[in-house]
Design a protein around this motif. Sequence first.
Motif, short mmCIF file in Angstrom:
data_model
loop_
_atom_site.label_atom_id
_atom_site.label_comp_id
_atom_site.label_asym_id
_atom_site.label_seq_id
_atom_site.Cartn_x
_atom_site.Cartn_y
_atom_site.Cartn_z
N ASP A 1 0.84 -1.19 0.00
CA ASP A 1 0.00 0.00 0.00
C ASP A 1 0.88 1.24 0.00
N LEU A 2 0.51 2.24 -0.78
CA LEU A 2 1.22 3.51 -0.76
C LEU A 2 0.83 4.28 0.49
N PHE B 1 -9.90 1.48 -2.42
CA PHE B 1 -9.44 0.96 -3.70
C PHE B 1 -9.47 -0.56 -3.71
N LYS B 2 -8.94 -1.17 -2.65
CA LYS B 2 -8.92 -2.64 -2.58
C LYS B 2 -10.33 -3.21 -2.49
N SER B 3 -11.21 -2.54 -1.79
CA SER B 3 -12.60 -3.01 -1.72
C SER B 3 -13.27 -2.96 -3.09
N PHE C 1 -3.80 -0.22 -5.00
CA PHE C 1 -3.54 0.91 -5.88
C PHE C 1 -2.06 0.89 -6.24
N ILE C 2 -1.76 0.87 -7.53
CA ILE C 2 -0.38 0.85 -8.01
C ILE C 2 -0.14 2.14 -8.79
N TYR C 3 0.94 2.82 -8.42
CA TYR C 3 1.29 4.07 -9.10
C TYR C 3 2.79 4.28 -8.97
N ARG D 1 -8.66 7.65 -10.05
CA ARG D 1 -8.87 6.24 -10.41
C ARG D 1 -9.98 5.60 -9.60
N LEU D 2 -10.26 6.10 -8.42
CA LEU D 2 -11.38 5.56 -7.64
C LEU D 2 -12.73 5.92 -8.26
#
Length: 142
Positions: free
Chosen positions: A41-42, A83-85, A91-93, A110-111
């Motif tokens: 996770d970021l 994001f994971k839900s 989330f990848i960035y 992105r969400l």
Amino acid sequence: IRRPPRSTPLYSSAASDVYKRQIFDSMDKDTKVNIIKSHPDLGDKLKIKEGLTSFSQEEQSKAGLAECTDEEFNEFKRLNNDFKSKFKIPFIYAVRGKTKKDILNEFISRLKSDNIEQELDKSLIQVKKIATLRINEIISDE
């Protein structure tokens, strides 16, 4: 997949990038999703200090994520969980060269999507970007 010819230096940026992309692109969807899921996770306060690879630690620190306020860490935690839900992946960035604000804006943008396949594609593009940046750094250090 065609490996670059022996006469082409493997470290030549163009040959190496093409070869890496061919390998990655030839993987099945489940393998690609597992690669995405292996990313941290970021903005995770504990992992930034310990538990990340040296690359991730440096990248997140330079992006200002190590200096987040408690409020900002909580916002990142909430966004990561949302994001994971929503997408069932983290989330990848590629944060190298980005700021906290850039990262938060990308998260929020992105969400807004409801297209899981499109988000998988965006995440895979980011995975390739991260890998390319890191490999190029290793090569340039040699």
